[in-house]
Design an enzyme around this catalytic site. Structure first.
Site, mmCIF file in Angstrom:
data_model
loop_
_atom_site.group_PDB
_atom_site.id
_atom_site.type_symbol
_atom_site.label_atom_id
_atom_site.label_comp_id
_atom_site.label_asym_id
_atom_site.label_seq_id
_atom_site.Cartn_x
_atom_site.Cartn_y
_atom_site.Cartn_z
ATOM 1 N N TYR A 194 -46.011 23.913 20.585
ATOM 2 C CA TYR A 194 -47.256 24.066 19.822
ATOM 3 C C TYR A 194 -46.982 25.017 18.668
ATOM 4 O O TYR A 194 -46.426 26.095 18.872
ATOM 5 C CB TYR A 194 -48.362 24.638 20.720
ATOM 6 N N ASP A 245 -40.326 29.554 15.810
ATOM 7 C CA ASP A 245 -41.739 29.905 15.857
ATOM 8 C C ASP A 245 -41.888 31.004 16.908
ATOM 9 O O ASP A 245 -41.946 30.743 18.102
ATOM 10 C CB ASP A 245 -42.588 28.681 16.198
ATOM 11 N N LYS A 292 -50.007 36.690 16.439
ATOM 12 C CA LYS A 292 -50.379 37.336 17.704
ATOM 13 C C LYS A 292 -50.076 38.846 17.736
ATOM 14 O O LYS A 292 -50.812 39.603 17.126
ATOM 15 C CB LYS A 292 -49.786 36.541 18.860
HETATM 16 C C1 LIG Z 1 -50.721 30.611 18.889
HETATM 17 C C2 LIG Z 1 -49.552 29.914 18.294
HETATM 18 C C3 LIG Z 1 -49.576 29.405 16.992
HETATM 19 C C4 LIG Z 1 -50.805 29.365 16.160
HETATM 20 O O1 LIG Z 1 -51.322 30.619 15.848
HETATM 21 P P1 LIG Z 1 -52.889 30.726 15.480
HETATM 22 O O2 LIG Z 1 -53.029 32.161 15.095
HETATM 23 O O3 LIG Z 1 -53.638 30.324 16.705
HETATM 24 O O4 LIG Z 1 -53.138 29.802 14.350
HETATM 25 C C5 LIG Z 1 -48.389 28.904 16.464
HETATM 26 N N1 LIG Z 1 -47.265 28.876 17.183
HETATM 27 C C6 LIG Z 1 -47.204 29.342 18.445
HETATM 28 C C7 LIG Z 1 -45.912 29.326 19.189
HETATM 29 C C8 LIG Z 1 -48.351 29.852 19.052
HETATM 30 O O5 LIG Z 1 -48.315 30.237 20.329
#
Ligand SMILES: *Cc1c(COP(=O)(O)O)cnc(C)c1O
Length: 432
Positions: free
Chosen positions: A144, A239, A267
């Site tokens: 994701y 990511d 995050k």
């Molecule tokens: C949470 C998440 C995102 C997206 O971040 P948002 O602040 O919710 O847009 C992208 N990549 C990973 C791995 C994530 O866990």
């Protein structure tokens, strides 16, 4: 358990907010029942509208590595707000946070801040395409990367449990440019490069996959991705929106000793305020506007309140020499204890863990990709989730998510949690 106030708050929300929530997984569709509305948090504890307390293992889905309402973070936000919430000009706080990011994350020389992880990944992909002048990207099933169109193909997290891994509204053209491969399978990546040797702009991967539950890379997997990308002239994007500052100061890339070309962050970086970032070598980042032609912008990017929360969080982390070791020990204590309890109750399970990230799947395992993750008994997860809620433990309201610990959690919290798990499983066994 009486959650009357949460139930009526949700009914009210549904009259004006689509689905009653501003992010699908919060609606509890994967576990059933009504979402619990929170009114506050302190350290490891959440307080709901009906007066219950929970030990929190969601932590706003990862950002709160210091726990709720950490005094330094609160003070920094208040002070920043008193000076003015946004100027639309550069501020020194952005440079200070950028200096910290560049010093902590091994592969980042230049960074740009966004307001969410989604923006960071979308921008990183655009930059990779602009830099390589290629169009295709490789992602992994169950990975994701936020809700950008390119990523909503076999997507994890809420897209897996609450929506469609392949979302309607994404054009065929976009879908065609996204190649989806199984995680932990370097041969599949090699084959994709052989089939499209000059078309793949980037491989984007969560180095520790945290959105299909938690799935860890096999030995050599990330190195293999690094070699293939270098060989074929594609950019490797880690990511690290979850793993950045979570599994180590320098994220998974520091732990694994593999350096990507671009890194996306979010995050923990925002300490609970909306912040994302992407960064990499000065050479690649030079292609970004205004230095280069690849456009990217944001009215509230680098927002002073968000920068203040991020700075307070990263400074606290940077000044605490033993935090990651303590987190690792505590998380292991919890996972070992759960393993013992699930075994005692005869429940097939497989727990994956790294740093302060963890996930128990209700299958014998091993779980090493989306296919094996999907073997988990999600109906049992829902029952376990509700039993734990009733015992004052707040877990993710969906199987395919990662649990987190914070520096505010104590050994005593772990003991209470293990006790709650034991009692929950006893009750579930009696109900069967
Ligand atoms: C949470 C998440 C995102 C997206 O971040 P948002 O602040 O919710 O847009 C992208 N990549 C990973 C791995 C994530 O866990």
């Amino acid at each position: 358990m009486n959650i009357e106030r949460s139930i009526s708050a949700f009914a009210r929300a549904r009259r004006v907010i689509s689905g009653g929530v501003n992010s699908p997984v919060r609606a509890f569709r994967a576990v059933g029942g009504s979402p619990i509305f929170m009114k506050g948090g302190a350290g490891p504890i959440l307080y709901d509208l009906d007066g219950h307390e929970y030990i929190d293992y969601v932590l706003s889905w990862g950002p709160l590595i210091l726990g709720h309402a950490h005094p330094e973070v609160v003070r920094a936000i208040v002070r920043a707000a008193q000076r003015g919430s946004s100027f639309g000009t550069p501020t020194q706080a952005e440079t200070e946070l950028a200096e910290l990011v560049c010093s902590m994350v091994p592969s980042i020389e230049r960074v740009r801040f966004t307001s969410s992880g989604t923006e960071a990944t979308m921008s990183a992909i655009r930059l990779a395409r602009g830099y390589t002048k290629r169009e295709k990207i490789v992602k992994f099933a169950g990975g994701y990367h936020g809700h950008g169109d390119s990523f909503l193909i076999a997507a994890g997290s809420g897209a897996l449990t609450n929506g469609e891994p392949n979302s309607p509204g994404v054009t065929h053209g976009t879908a065609r440019d996204t190649l989806v491969l199984p995680y932990n399978d370097p041969a599949a990546v090699g084959a994709a490069f052989e089939a499209h040797p000059e078309e793949i702009a980037a491989v984007i991967v969560e180095p520790y996959a945290g959105n299909m539950g938690l799935v860890l890379p096999r030995d050599g997997y990330l190195q293999a991705l690094r070699e293939l990308c270098s060989r074929y002239g594609a950019l490797l994007i880690f990511d690290e929106v979850i793993t950045g500052f979570r599994v180590a100061r320098g994220g998974a890339q520091e732990r694994e000793g593999v350096l990507p070309d671009l890194t996306t962050l979010g995050k923990v970086l925002g300490g609970g305020l909306p912040v994302g970032a992407f960064g990499g070598s000065a050479e690649v980042m030079l292609h970004l506007s205004p230095d280069g032609p690849v456009y990217q912008a944001g009215t509230l990017s680098g927002n002073p309140l968000a920068m203040a929360a991020g700075l307070a969080t990263l400074r606290t982390i940077a000044n605490d020499a033993t935090m990651y070791d303590r987190l690792e020990v505590l998380t292991k204590l919890l996972c070992d204890g759960l393993h013992e309890i699930f075994s005692k109750h005869g429940i097939p399970h497989c727990t994956n863990r790294v740093g302060s990230m963890m996930c128990t799947f209700f299958t014998a395992g091993p779980v090493s990709d989306l296919e094996s993750a999907m073997k988990s008994d999600t109906a049992f997860y829902a029952k376990y989730f509700h039993a734990m809620i009733d015992s004052g433990i707040y877990l993710a309201p969906a199987q395919f998510e990662t649990g987190f610990l914070s520096a505010a959690h104590s050994t005593h919290d772990i003991e209470l949690t293990l006790d709650a798990a034991d009692r929950s499983l006893e009750r579930l066994a009696a109900d069967r």
